[in-house]
Enzyme design. Structure first.
Site, PDB file in Angstrom:
ATOM      1  N   HIS A  87      -1.865   1.398  -6.174  1.00  0.00           N
ATOM      2  CA  HIS A  87      -1.168   1.279  -4.889  1.00  0.00           C
ATOM      3  C   HIS A  87      -0.214   0.091  -4.934  1.00  0.00           C
ATOM      4  O   HIS A  87      -0.297  -0.747  -5.827  1.00  0.00           O
ATOM      5  CB  HIS A  87      -2.175   1.080  -3.753  1.00  0.00           C
ATOM      6  CG  HIS A  87      -2.898  -0.223  -3.848  1.00  0.00           C
ATOM      7  ND1 HIS A  87      -3.989  -0.421  -4.672  1.00  0.00           N
ATOM      8  CD2 HIS A  87      -2.657  -1.426  -3.262  1.00  0.00           C
ATOM      9  CE1 HIS A  87      -4.390  -1.673  -4.578  1.00  0.00           C
ATOM     10  NE2 HIS A  87      -3.595  -2.317  -3.728  1.00  0.00           N
ATOM     11  N   HIS A 142       4.421  -4.788  -6.213  1.00  0.00           N
ATOM     12  CA  HIS A 142       3.981  -4.454  -7.557  1.00  0.00           C
ATOM     13  C   HIS A 142       2.773  -3.522  -7.473  1.00  0.00           C
ATOM     14  O   HIS A 142       2.178  -3.362  -6.400  1.00  0.00           O
ATOM     15  CB  HIS A 142       3.605  -5.730  -8.329  1.00  0.00           C
ATOM     16  CG  HIS A 142       2.433  -6.427  -7.725  1.00  0.00           C
ATOM     17  ND1 HIS A 142       2.566  -7.362  -6.719  1.00  0.00           N
ATOM     18  CD2 HIS A 142       1.095  -6.305  -7.946  1.00  0.00           C
ATOM     19  CE1 HIS A 142       1.367  -7.784  -6.361  1.00  0.00           C
ATOM     20  NE2 HIS A 142       0.465  -7.163  -7.084  1.00  0.00           N
TER      21      HIS A 142
END
Length: 180
Positions: free
Chosen positions: A121, A37
């Site tokens: 990220h 995620h």
């Protein structure tokens, strides 16, 4: 108490491409598909009433679905020791704008504002303390430096609960809202 965070879930094809680069470092704790995620905001441990306020605040956010891509790899660490490996997200601006909206909504319900700089990220691996894997980390970063993906849209804001265990954290999606 509920340990919460807000994130975006990349589509299956992107998660598959990320899984293809998760190897080559013995001892690294690679993320599984359920853990991939892009965190927008870590909330931490809150009681049930605050969790309900958080969900209500997130449900009121109106934002467009950001279109981003994977670009490169990197690491987080301290004192010359890598703690996590990640895949970068570009362009960062759409996610930074969404991060600010989420943060503002959470501050309105009584949470402290985020103090850390936001770097979008996807975490790929965690490295346990005490493991000296820097040569393997360097080789992996060099091998995957050119990692890229086609642009993809992320269509839902997701509230996750994190459950800590001996083998690491597991993430349970507890609510999601469409971005349009």
């Amino acid at each position: 108490m509920h340990r919460l965070f807000v994130a975006l879930r990349p589509p299956p094809a992107i998660r598959d491409a990320l899984a293809d680069v998760m190897d080559g470092i013995a001892g690294a704790r690679w993320q599984d598909d359920d853990q991939l995620h892009v965190t927008l905001r870590f909330i931490g441990a809150v009681d049930r009433p605050m969790a309900e306020d958080v969900a209500a605040a997130l449900g009121a956010i109106q934002a467009s679905a950001p279109t981003v891509a994977i670009s490169g790899v990197g690491r987080f660490g301290q004192r010359g020791r890598t703690e996590a490996l990640w895949a970068g997200i570009v362009p960062p601006e759409p996610l930074a704008a969404l991060h600010r909206k989420v943060d503002q909504a959470l501050v309105r319900v009584g949470l402290e504002p985020e103090r850390r700089a936001y770097l979008p990220h996807v975490t790929l691996a965690r490295i346990a303390r005490g493991l000296q894997l820097e040569p393997e980390v360097e080789a992996s970063l060099a091998r995957h430096a050119s990692l890229t993906s086609e642009p993809f849209a992320v269509h839902h804001l997701v509230l996750y609960e994190s459950h800590l265990g001996r083998s690491g954290a597991s993430y349970e999606p507890i609510a999601r809202w469409p971005l349009d």
